[in-house]
Motif scaffolding. Structure first.
Motif, PDB file in Angstrom:
ATOM      1  N   TYR A  44     108.267  24.453  64.273  1.00  0.00           N
ATOM      2  CA  TYR A  44     107.852  25.082  63.009  1.00  0.00           C
ATOM      3  C   TYR A  44     109.112  25.523  62.273  1.00  0.00           C
ATOM      4  N   THR A  67     104.448  29.923  48.169  1.00  0.00           N
ATOM      5  CA  THR A  67     105.506  28.993  47.815  1.00  0.00           C
ATOM      6  C   THR A  67     106.786  29.392  48.535  1.00  0.00           C
ATOM      7  N   GLU A  69     109.629  29.810  51.381  1.00  0.00           N
ATOM      8  CA  GLU A  69     110.213  29.045  52.475  1.00  0.00           C
ATOM      9  C   GLU A  69     110.083  29.777  53.805  1.00  0.00           C
ATOM     10  N   THR A  98     117.451  20.412  60.122  1.00  0.00           N
ATOM     11  CA  THR A  98     116.609  19.728  59.128  1.00  0.00           C
ATOM     12  C   THR A  98     117.009  18.254  59.026  1.00  0.00           C
ATOM     13  N   SER A 105     111.777  19.963  53.309  1.00  0.00           N
ATOM     14  CA  SER A 105     111.303  21.210  52.708  1.00  0.00           C
ATOM     15  C   SER A 105     110.777  22.114  53.819  1.00  0.00           C
ATOM     16  N   VAL A 106     110.723  23.390  53.550  1.00  0.00           N
ATOM     17  CA  VAL A 106     110.180  24.346  54.514  1.00  0.00           C
ATOM     18  C   VAL A 106     109.176  25.256  53.800  1.00  0.00           C
ATOM     19  N   PRO A 107     108.159  25.741  54.476  1.00  0.00           N
ATOM     20  CA  PRO A 107     107.866  25.545  55.893  1.00  0.00           C
ATOM     21  C   PRO A 107     107.442  24.102  56.170  1.00  0.00           C
ATOM     22  N   PHE A 108     107.661  23.680  57.420  1.00  0.00           N
ATOM     23  CA  PHE A 108     107.383  22.307  57.819  1.00  0.00           C
ATOM     24  C   PHE A 108     107.088  22.299  59.314  1.00  0.00           C
ATOM     25  N   GLY A 121     104.491  17.493  58.568  1.00  0.00           N
ATOM     26  CA  GLY A 121     104.137  17.857  57.208  1.00  0.00           C
ATOM     27  C   GLY A 121     104.170  19.351  56.977  1.00  0.00           C
ATOM     28  N   THR A 122     103.750  19.721  55.790  1.00  0.00           N
ATOM     29  CA  THR A 122     103.670  21.128  55.403  1.00  0.00           C
ATOM     30  C   THR A 122     102.469  21.757  56.098  1.00  0.00           C
ATOM     31  N   SER A 124      99.186  23.883  56.957  1.00  0.00           N
ATOM     32  CA  SER A 124      98.026  24.322  56.181  1.00  0.00           C
ATOM     33  C   SER A 124      97.003  24.924  57.139  1.00  0.00           C
ATOM     34  N   THR A 127      96.141  22.519  60.010  1.00  0.00           N
ATOM     35  CA  THR A 127      97.183  21.935  60.856  1.00  0.00           C
ATOM     36  C   THR A 127      96.851  22.060  62.348  1.00  0.00           C
TER      37      THR A 127
END
Length: 134
Positions: A44, A67, A69, A98, A105-108, A121-122, A124, A127
């Motif tokens: 994470y 939005t 990070e 990374t 991009s983060v969070p990821f 992925g991002t 959600s 997840t």
């Protein structure tokens, strides 16, 4: 009675959740992956050093989703079913992680099962379920 059942279910969910580990070095990432090579595990990525945005727009966006990070909203849900390693890419010792994992991009999140990537992925609200299904 319903409240008692809900409270009991919440306590049981907390009791069975995996611990959330925190990486200090890239070696910690390698060790975590090696330790969980025979099961499902999750990396994470966050940036806890990112400055928090303030103002009208950030307040408005926070009503509909983060939005930031440094967002860890979905971390507890993911840890309910898999061991998780939190990687703060804002730390100098981890900033190259990374690139190593192709995170732009983060969070990821990146989930692995038996060493093979099964999800990326991002994060959600779905997840955790998606990792269980993969």
């Amino acid at each position: 009675m319903k409240l008692r059942i809900l409270l009991l279910a919440a306590i049981l969910a907390i009791a069975v959740a995996y611990p959330i580990h925190t990486a200090e070095t890239e070696g910690d990432i390698k060790a975590f992956r090696a330790r969980h090579i025979q099961d499902t595990s999750v990396l994470y990525f966050v940036n806890l050093s990112a400055e928090k945005q303030t103002g009208f727009w950030s307040s408005l966006f926070s009503l509909f989703g983060s939005t930031s990070e440094s967002d860890e909203t979905y971390l507890p849900d993911i840890a309910e079913s898999s061991p998780v390693l939190k990687i703060d890419v804002g730390q100098e010792a981890l900033e190259n992680s990374t690139n190593s994992y192709g995170v732009d991009s983060v969070p990821f999140v990146i989930a692995f099962h038996h060493g093979e990537e099964i999800l990326r992925g991002t994060p959600s609200s779905s997840t955790g379920d998606n990792i269980d299904k993969a």
